[in-house]
Design an enzyme around this catalytic site. Structure first.
Site, PDB file in Angstrom:
ATOM      1  N   LYS A  18       0.831  -1.210   0.000  1.00  0.00           N
ATOM      2  CA  LYS A  18       0.000   0.000   0.000  1.00  0.00           C
ATOM      3  C   LYS A  18       0.866   1.260   0.000  1.00  0.00           C
ATOM      4  CE  LYS A  18      -2.097  -1.153   3.847  1.00  0.00           C
ATOM      5  NZ  LYS A  18      -1.386  -2.413   4.114  1.00  0.00           N
ATOM      6  N   ARG A  93      -9.790   0.896   8.363  1.00  0.00           N
ATOM      7  CA  ARG A  93      -9.348  -0.469   8.655  1.00  0.00           C
ATOM      8  C   ARG A  93     -10.403  -1.265   9.402  1.00  0.00           C
ATOM      9  NH1 ARG A  93      -3.514   0.447   8.701  1.00  0.00           N
ATOM     10  NH2 ARG A  93      -2.499  -1.507   9.186  1.00  0.00           N
ATOM     11  N   ARG A 132      11.632  -5.867   5.183  1.00  0.00           N
ATOM     12  CA  ARG A 132      11.467  -4.441   4.868  1.00  0.00           C
ATOM     13  C   ARG A 132      12.432  -3.579   5.675  1.00  0.00           C
ATOM     14  NH1 ARG A 132       5.701  -1.789   5.394  1.00  0.00           N
ATOM     15  NH2 ARG A 132       5.824  -2.774   7.438  1.00  0.00           N
ATOM     16  N   ARG A 168      11.172  -1.512  11.116  1.00  0.00           N
ATOM     17  CA  ARG A 168      10.046  -1.125  11.975  1.00  0.00           C
ATOM     18  C   ARG A 168       9.899  -2.108  13.126  1.00  0.00           C
ATOM     19  NH1 ARG A 168       4.823   0.281   8.326  1.00  0.00           N
ATOM     20  NH2 ARG A 168       3.826  -1.117   9.802  1.00  0.00           N
ATOM     21  N   ARG A 179      -0.578  -8.924  13.219  1.00  0.00           N
ATOM     22  CA  ARG A 179      -1.133  -7.967  12.250  1.00  0.00           C
ATOM     23  C   ARG A 179      -1.946  -8.683  11.177  1.00  0.00           C
ATOM     24  NH1 ARG A 179       4.231  -5.390  10.576  1.00  0.00           N
ATOM     25  NH2 ARG A 179       3.069  -4.228   8.986  1.00  0.00           N
TER      26      ARG A 179
HETATM   27  P1  AP5 Z   1       4.899  -1.585   1.842  1.00  0.00           P
HETATM   28  O1  AP5 Z   1       4.589  -0.757   0.640  1.00  0.00           O
HETATM   29  O2  AP5 Z   1       5.611  -0.940   2.976  1.00  0.00           O
HETATM   30  O3  AP5 Z   1       3.565  -2.347   2.330  1.00  0.00           O
HETATM   31  P2  AP5 Z   1       2.304  -1.805   3.134  1.00  0.00           P
HETATM   32  O4  AP5 Z   1       1.097  -2.487   2.561  1.00  0.00           O
HETATM   33  O5  AP5 Z   1       2.296  -0.308   3.152  1.00  0.00           O
HETATM   34  O6  AP5 Z   1       2.634  -2.425   4.531  1.00  0.00           O
HETATM   35  P3  AP5 Z   1       2.499  -1.845   5.997  1.00  0.00           P
HETATM   36  O7  AP5 Z   1       3.178  -2.838   6.873  1.00  0.00           O
HETATM   37  O8  AP5 Z   1       2.998  -0.432   6.064  1.00  0.00           O
HETATM   38  O9  AP5 Z   1       0.997  -1.901   6.202  1.00  0.00           O
HETATM   39  P4  AP5 Z   1       0.324  -1.942   7.536  1.00  0.00           P
HETATM   40  O10 AP5 Z   1      -1.082  -1.798   7.087  1.00  0.00           O
HETATM   41  O11 AP5 Z   1       0.610  -3.092   8.403  1.00  0.00           O
HETATM   42  O12 AP5 Z   1       1.011  -0.724   8.313  1.00  0.00           O
HETATM   43  P5  AP5 Z   1       0.531   0.730   8.707  1.00  0.00           P
HETATM   44  O13 AP5 Z   1       1.710   1.599   8.722  1.00  0.00           O
HETATM   45  O14 AP5 Z   1      -0.679   1.150   7.962  1.00  0.00           O
HETATM   46  O15 AP5 Z   1       5.752  -2.847   1.334  1.00  0.00           O
HETATM   47  C1  AP5 Z   1       6.196  -3.837   2.242  1.00  0.00           C
HETATM   48  C2  AP5 Z   1       7.536  -4.427   1.765  1.00  0.00           C
HETATM   49  O16 AP5 Z   1       7.328  -5.081   0.514  1.00  0.00           O
HETATM   50  C3  AP5 Z   1       8.644  -3.387   1.525  1.00  0.00           C
HETATM   51  O17 AP5 Z   1       9.868  -3.947   1.893  1.00  0.00           O
HETATM   52  C4  AP5 Z   1       8.602  -3.143   0.003  1.00  0.00           C
HETATM   53  O18 AP5 Z   1       9.850  -2.762  -0.493  1.00  0.00           O
HETATM   54  C5  AP5 Z   1       8.181  -4.520  -0.493  1.00  0.00           C
HETATM   55  N1  AP5 Z   1       7.376  -4.463  -1.705  1.00  0.00           N
HETATM   56  C6  AP5 Z   1       6.391  -3.565  -2.002  1.00  0.00           C
HETATM   57  N2  AP5 Z   1       5.866  -3.852  -3.211  1.00  0.00           N
HETATM   58  C7  AP5 Z   1       6.525  -4.959  -3.677  1.00  0.00           C
HETATM   59  C8  AP5 Z   1       6.446  -5.741  -4.862  1.00  0.00           C
HETATM   60  N3  AP5 Z   1       5.579  -5.457  -5.827  1.00  0.00           N
HETATM   61  N4  AP5 Z   1       7.257  -6.814  -4.993  1.00  0.00           N
HETATM   62  C9  AP5 Z   1       8.147  -7.132  -4.017  1.00  0.00           C
HETATM   63  N5  AP5 Z   1       8.297  -6.425  -2.875  1.00  0.00           N
HETATM   64  C10 AP5 Z   1       7.484  -5.348  -2.706  1.00  0.00           C
HETATM   65  O19 AP5 Z   1       0.026   0.467  10.226  1.00  0.00           O
HETATM   66  C11 AP5 Z   1       0.923   0.138  11.258  1.00  0.00           C
HETATM   67  C12 AP5 Z   1       0.182   0.104  12.564  1.00  0.00           C
HETATM   68  O20 AP5 Z   1      -0.370   1.418  12.851  1.00  0.00           O
HETATM   69  C13 AP5 Z   1      -1.031  -0.836  12.633  1.00  0.00           C
HETATM   70  O21 AP5 Z   1      -0.661  -2.156  12.965  1.00  0.00           O
HETATM   71  C14 AP5 Z   1      -1.878  -0.151  13.711  1.00  0.00           C
HETATM   72  O22 AP5 Z   1      -1.400  -0.432  15.003  1.00  0.00           O
HETATM   73  C15 AP5 Z   1      -1.657   1.327  13.443  1.00  0.00           C
HETATM   74  N6  AP5 Z   1      -2.655   1.889  12.514  1.00  0.00           N
HETATM   75  C16 AP5 Z   1      -2.411   2.474  11.317  1.00  0.00           C
HETATM   76  N7  AP5 Z   1      -3.550   2.846  10.732  1.00  0.00           N
HETATM   77  C17 AP5 Z   1      -4.552   2.497  11.575  1.00  0.00           C
HETATM   78  C18 AP5 Z   1      -5.978   2.583  11.509  1.00  0.00           C
HETATM   79  N8  AP5 Z   1      -6.599   3.106  10.442  1.00  0.00           N
HETATM   80  N9  AP5 Z   1      -6.692   2.099  12.572  1.00  0.00           N
HETATM   81  C19 AP5 Z   1      -6.084   1.584  13.656  1.00  0.00           C
HETATM   82  N10 AP5 Z   1      -4.744   1.454  13.768  1.00  0.00           N
HETATM   83  C20 AP5 Z   1      -3.983   1.901  12.724  1.00  0.00           C
END
Ligand code: AP5
Length: 222
Positions: A18, A93, A132, A168, A179
């Site tokens: 994402k 979410r 990552r 992270r 997660r």
């Molecule tokens: P990346 O692009 O970083 O993936 P992502 O989907 O953004 O993953 P996240 O881990 O950031 O999502 P998340 O939803 O768990 O975290 P968030 O920060 O929202 O890519 C991942 C890896 O894959 C990288 O190494 C990249 O290089 C690689 N990659 C990408 N594309 C690729 C491809 N095509 N091929 C190969 N490799 C590839 O949330 C974190 C925490 O915050 C949550 O757990 C929660 O506690 C809190 N939080 C955030 N938002 C909310 C909400 N709305 N409600 C409640 N809690 C929340």
């Protein structure tokens, strides 16, 4: 410059790409990339009250309570740079968050909404998250240890960036498992929620990031 208003949500499991895709899409659409995860990590780094509350949930892979995250989204979406569209990453979410977002967009007179669901196999997700590495500098780059010279503590490879790479705290095996579990219980229902409203497009999230970006842009432009 975008040809019209694009209000986009990127949906998908943790590690579905994402953040990677949201950065590229936001640049293509000249729209702000809004990541609730990034906003919360910023609050943790700044040691604010919100950050202190959020840290405990985030480190063990649980969701931060809806009321806190909804307030963050409401404040951010009301800012003037969102008037011509936005790319939301990590919000909503839960069904409660989706309902609150619907009300916010109604209040702001904003439509239509386009929801892109990135689909990726679970083994690939675990591989991506455990390898990552992120830049702590201004570029906020997202990398993987499979790439050359990418490891914790290394200098960010982006031109002109003086940041350093780090892992992270929620990219550890136990937090990743939690997660994924939380995603299945609380976020996956949004696929049906938006599917029933006719605004969901599924996009395969495996392959080269640039190819996926092309598919995402096509889905958004309809
Ligand atoms: P990346 O692009 O970083 O993936 P992502 O989907 O953004 O993953 P996240 O881990 O950031 O999502 P998340 O939803 O768990 O975290 P968030 O920060 O929202 O890519 C991942 C890896 O894959 C990288 O190494 C990249 O290089 C690689 N990659 C990408 N594309 C690729 C491809 N095509 N091929 C190969 N490799 C590839 O949330 C974190 C925490 O915050 C949550 O757990 C929660 O506690 C809190 N939080 C955030 N938002 C909310 C909400 N709305 N409600 C409640 N809690 C929340």
């Amino acid at each position: 410059m975008a040809d019209r208003e694009y209000n986009v949500i990127l949906l998908g499991a943790p590690g579905a790409g994402k953040g990677t895709q949201a950065k590229m899409l936001a640049a293509q659409l000249s729209a702000p990339h809004i990541s609730t995860g990034d906003i919360l990590r910023g609050a943790v780094a700044d040691g604010t009250e919100l950050g202190q509350t959020a840290k405990g949930y985030m480190d063990c892979g649980e969701l931060v309570p809806d009321d806190l995250v909804i307030a963050i989204a409401r404040e951010r979406l009301a800012q003037s740079d969102c008037e011509t569209g936005f790319v939301l990453d990590g919000f909503p979410r839960t069904v409660e968050q989706a309902e609150a977002l619907g009300e916010m967009l109604d209040d702001l007179g904003r439509e239509p909404l386009i929801v892109v669901n990135l689909t990726v196999d679970e083994d690939e997700i675990v591989r991506r998250l455990s390898g990552r590495r992120l830049c702590n500098g201004d570029c906020g780059g997202i990398y993987h240890v499979d790439q050359e010279d990418i490891e914790s503590g290394a200098a960010c490879p982006a031109e002109g960036c003086d940041g350093q790479l780090y892992q992270r705290s929620d990219d550890q095996a136990e937090a990743i498992r939690e997660r994924l579990d939380v995603y299945k219980r609380q976020t996956q229902p949004l696929i049906d929620y938006y599917g029933q409203r006719g605004v969901l497009v599924n996009v395969p999230g495996e392959g080269e990031p640039q190819s996926i970006a092309g598919r995402v842009l096509q889905a958004v432009r309809g």
